[in-house]
Write an enzyme that holds these catalytic residues in place. Structure first.
Site, PDB file in Angstrom:
ATOM      1  CD  GLU A 221      -1.781   2.155   1.905  1.00 59.41           C
ATOM      2  OE1 GLU A 221      -1.192   3.054   1.277  1.00 59.41           O
ATOM      3  OE2 GLU A 221      -2.128   2.253   3.081  1.00 59.41           O
ATOM      4  CB  CYS A 258      -2.058   6.269   2.804  1.00 55.50           C
ATOM      5  SG  CYS A 258      -3.102   5.424   3.963  1.00 55.50           S
TER       6      CYS A 258
HETATM    7  P1  NAP Z   1       9.432   3.659   3.589  1.00 56.12           P
HETATM    8  O1  NAP Z   1      10.655   4.473   3.425  1.00 56.12           O
HETATM    9  O2  NAP Z   1       8.850   3.103   2.369  1.00 56.12           O
HETATM   10  O3  NAP Z   1       9.783   2.494   4.631  1.00 56.12           O
HETATM   11  C1  NAP Z   1       8.854   1.523   5.087  1.00 56.12           C
HETATM   12  C2  NAP Z   1       9.591   0.248   5.473  1.00 56.12           C
HETATM   13  O4  NAP Z   1      10.031  -0.399   4.282  1.00 56.12           O
HETATM   14  C3  NAP Z   1      10.841   0.472   6.308  1.00 56.12           C
HETATM   15  O5  NAP Z   1      10.988  -0.573   7.236  1.00 56.12           O
HETATM   16  C4  NAP Z   1      11.935   0.425   5.289  1.00 56.12           C
HETATM   17  O6  NAP Z   1      13.183  -0.054   5.736  1.00 56.12           O
HETATM   18  C5  NAP Z   1      11.432  -0.567   4.301  1.00 56.12           C
HETATM   19  N1  NAP Z   1      11.981  -0.321   2.975  1.00 56.12           N
HETATM   20  C6  NAP Z   1      11.997   0.856   2.305  1.00 56.12           C
HETATM   21  N2  NAP Z   1      12.568   0.697   1.102  1.00 56.12           N
HETATM   22  C7  NAP Z   1      12.917  -0.606   0.999  1.00 56.12           C
HETATM   23  C8  NAP Z   1      13.571  -1.376   0.005  1.00 56.12           C
HETATM   24  N3  NAP Z   1      13.981  -0.849  -1.138  1.00 56.12           N
HETATM   25  N4  NAP Z   1      13.771  -2.676   0.263  1.00 56.12           N
HETATM   26  C9  NAP Z   1      13.384  -3.233   1.424  1.00 56.12           C
HETATM   27  N5  NAP Z   1      12.780  -2.553   2.388  1.00 56.12           N
HETATM   28  C10 NAP Z   1      12.548  -1.256   2.198  1.00 56.12           C
HETATM   29  O7  NAP Z   1       8.286   4.481   4.301  1.00 56.12           O
HETATM   30  P2  NAP Z   1       8.342   5.470   5.535  1.00 56.12           P
HETATM   31  O8  NAP Z   1       9.657   5.458   6.222  1.00 56.12           O
HETATM   32  O9  NAP Z   1       7.161   5.131   6.329  1.00 56.12           O
HETATM   33  O10 NAP Z   1       8.126   6.911   4.896  1.00 56.12           O
HETATM   34  C11 NAP Z   1       8.887   7.440   3.854  1.00 56.12           C
HETATM   35  C12 NAP Z   1       7.993   7.978   2.755  1.00 56.12           C
HETATM   36  O11 NAP Z   1       6.952   7.029   2.469  1.00 56.12           O
HETATM   37  C13 NAP Z   1       7.229   9.219   3.123  1.00 56.12           C
HETATM   38  O12 NAP Z   1       7.943  10.387   2.830  1.00 56.12           O
HETATM   39  C14 NAP Z   1       5.997   9.102   2.286  1.00 56.12           C
HETATM   40  O13 NAP Z   1       6.182   9.609   1.008  1.00 56.12           O
HETATM   41  C15 NAP Z   1       5.732   7.666   2.165  1.00 56.12           C
HETATM   42  N6  NAP Z   1       4.713   7.140   3.066  1.00 56.12           N
HETATM   43  C16 NAP Z   1       3.540   6.701   2.585  1.00 56.12           C
HETATM   44  C17 NAP Z   1       2.609   6.135   3.431  1.00 56.12           C
HETATM   45  C18 NAP Z   1       1.325   5.626   2.971  1.00 56.12           C
HETATM   46  O14 NAP Z   1       0.403   5.532   3.750  1.00 56.12           O
HETATM   47  N7  NAP Z   1       1.232   5.217   1.764  1.00 56.12           N
HETATM   48  C19 NAP Z   1       2.872   5.983   4.775  1.00 56.12           C
HETATM   49  C20 NAP Z   1       4.081   6.421   5.243  1.00 56.12           C
HETATM   50  C21 NAP Z   1       4.986   6.974   4.376  1.00 56.12           C
HETATM   51  P3  NAP Z   1      14.139   0.737   6.740  1.00 56.12           P
HETATM   52  O15 NAP Z   1      13.884   0.014   7.997  1.00 56.12           O
HETATM   53  O16 NAP Z   1      15.519   0.541   6.313  1.00 56.12           O
HETATM   54  O17 NAP Z   1      13.705   2.155   6.702  1.00 56.12           O
END
Ligand code: NAP
Length: 479
Positions: A221, A258
């Site tokens: 998601e 989201c």
């Molecule tokens: P994220 O950066 O996507 O991280 C979520 C989880 O996935 C973390 O545990 C992260 O690992 C892991 N992850 C990220 N990239 C990966 C990859 N290439 N391979 C394997 N695992 C990976 O999300 P976030 O930290 O919650 O927020 C960052 C950005 O996501 C925000 O700026 C926003 O744009 C978006 N966001 C969207 C939603 C939504 O509801 N759709 C919610 C929150 C955030 P690590 O433990 O190493 O960080």
């Protein structure tokens, strides 16, 4: 990673056979244990996420309610979609076999939590709980933005596992960075992945899973910009209330949802008055701490990248003095200009919205056609305007998982009918939901048992319906 997966597989062999009542009792115990940790959990989650304690208290209630809802679903039992076609040995030219079909758990599931819901979409969030409810063991990759919160919840789950006499591999908590997550996602014994977070993260995991020797489903998601479509009479009749509702939703939780409505379509002739009303409301909203510095940094960088776009008019610029604080921003663009660049559809995670003006229905239809997949779309129209927009509404429906005709998209009900998942890029599989009871089906697959001796059949498929569940028997829905 083998150690985690061996434990997980060992747990699966018995957990998949745990009775619905025992599984429900385990989920209820899990909710009780998490609730018992609330005095420690609420301040910790609030400190780690910068979200106020009131919001975290509400999120805890939602998390517990979600776990108890799945306990109820599992105990009732009909979610397995039991379907029976009885044999007909006298059918000609060939006798008909006895076939019985139901959903069975997939195996070890890898879950990634989100930073914006440290409880409801994290360690014991909807993904973990729906996987456990289906009978799958979970390996949870902790989010680094709220490590202590994650550990407290993980301990509570482990106590519930012990008290329920289940194998410890039913739930495992793994800390580490992207490499750890990728290594787990690549492990051949993982059978499905659930993720909430950024597009980049979700798509990377989807690609990893697709390239494995044994590809697996990824339910990511990844968010969306949740457009609101407004029609002239409705907007004109309720302009002040709708502008206030819009700003309330846009800035709720510093825009870090989201379902945040980052896009609103407004009839050109009302755009000035609507923009003014939005501005009046935005003046009342103060900048507030964002989840973590990385999110703040990404928010201001994305806003900066818009500054070079001549087509955009800034109704309100964000105050970028302190990047830890999310300050609201609102822009206006003509529909014909918005159409020129897909980048205007990119999610800017935070309290940012874009008003796209349209001349007439024909132009609104064109704008709708290029819209990417969304979690939600909202339509604000008087009854007669909705009646005369049936075709447009059908097109809007194709773009999203949930279409609303009242209120705002933020605030997702957890229940039986909820759909939280729309066409790509909002999710990687629009046939699934990550909120509500149907989330359980992501972690189960149908198996048909043909001419299986009655003594070997799962109870859900046994003759006489000993579990008293809803089943389809020879085409008839019955209990
Ligand atoms: P994220 O950066 O996507 O991280 C979520 C989880 O996935 C973390 O545990 C992260 O690992 C892991 N992850 C990220 N990239 C990966 C990859 N290439 N391979 C394997 N695992 C990976 O999300 P976030 O930290 O919650 O927020 C960052 C950005 O996501 C925000 O700026 C926003 O744009 C978006 N966001 C969207 C939603 C939504 O509801 N759709 C919610 C929150 C955030 P690590 O433990 O190493 O960080």
């Amino acid at each position: 990673m083998d150690t985690y997966l061996n434990l997980s597989l060992e747990a699966f062999s018995s957990f998949k056979q745990t009775s619905p009542n025992d599984k429900a009792a385990f989920l209820e115990e899990m909710a009780n244990q998490i609730d018992a940790a609330r005095d420690q959990l609420i301040p910790t989650a609030s400190k780690e996420s910068n979200l106020p304690q009131g919001r975290i208290t509400g999120e805890l209630g939602r998390t517990l309610g979600q776990i108890r809802l799945f306990a109820q679903l599992v105990k009732e039992g009909s979610w397995v979609e039991a379907t029976i076609d009885h044999a007909d040995p006298n059918r000609s030219p060939l006798p008909k076999p006895d076939i019985r079909r139901m959903l069975r758990p997939l195996g070890p599931v890898l879950v990634f939590g989100a930073s914006n819901f440290p409880l409801a979409f994290s360690t014991a969030g909807g993904d973990t709980v729906s996987a456990l409810a289906s009978g799958c063991p979970v390996i949870y990759k902790a989010h680094p933005a709220h490590p202590e919160t994650s550990r407290i919840v993980s301990e509570a789950i482990k106590v519930a596992i012990r008290k329920s006499n289940l194998p410890k591999g039913v739930f495992q908590h793994v800390e580490g960075g992207i490499e750890t997550g990728q290594e787990l996602a690549n492990h051949p014994k993982i059978q499905a992945i659930a993720f909430t977070g950024s597009f980049r993260g979700g798509k990377a995991l989807f690609d990893t899973a697709a390239q494995r020797d044994n590809p697996i489903p990824v339910y990511a998601e990844m968010g969306s910009i949740n457009p609101i479509f407004t029609f002239e009479t409705k907007l004109n009749n309720n302009l002040k209330e709708l502008a206030a509702a819009y700003v309330g939703s846009l800035t709720l939780g510093v825009g870090q949802f989201c379902t945040n409505p980052g896009l609103i379509f407004i009839p050109e002739k009302l755009s000035q008055t609507f923009g003014d009303a939005v501005l009046d409301n935005l003046k009342e909203v103060s900048a507030a701490p964002m989840l973590h510095e990385g999110i703040g940094k990404a928010y201001y960088e994305m806003l900066k990248s818009l500054e070079s776009a001549d087509e955009i008019q800034w109704v309100q610029k964000a105050d970028a003095e302190d990047i830890k604080l999310g300050s609201p921003a609102f822009v206006k663009i003509k529909g014909s200009d918005w159409l020129k660049d897909e980048a205007f559809q990119e999610e800017i995670f935070g309290p940012y919205g874009m008003m796209v003006t349209y001349r007439d229905r024909e132009e609104l239809q064109k704008l709708t056609q290029v819209l990417k997949g969304q979690l939600t779309c909202t339509v604000w129209g008087e009854d007669n305007e909705l009646e005369s927009s049936r075709n447009l509404i059908r097109e809007i429906e194709e773009k999203c998982g949930r279409i609303l005709f009242k209120g705002v998209p933020t605030g997702v009900e957890v229940g039986f009918a909820m759909q939280h998942g729309g066409p790509f890029p909002s999710t990687t599989d629009s046939r699934s939901t990550s909120v509500g009871v149907h989330a359980i089906k992501r972690f189960a697959r149908p198996v048909a048992f043909q001419d299986m001796p009655g003594s070997l059949l799962p109870a859900e498929l046994a003759e006489g319906n000993p579990m008293g569940i809803w089943r389809t028997v020879d085409g008839n829905w019955q209990k």
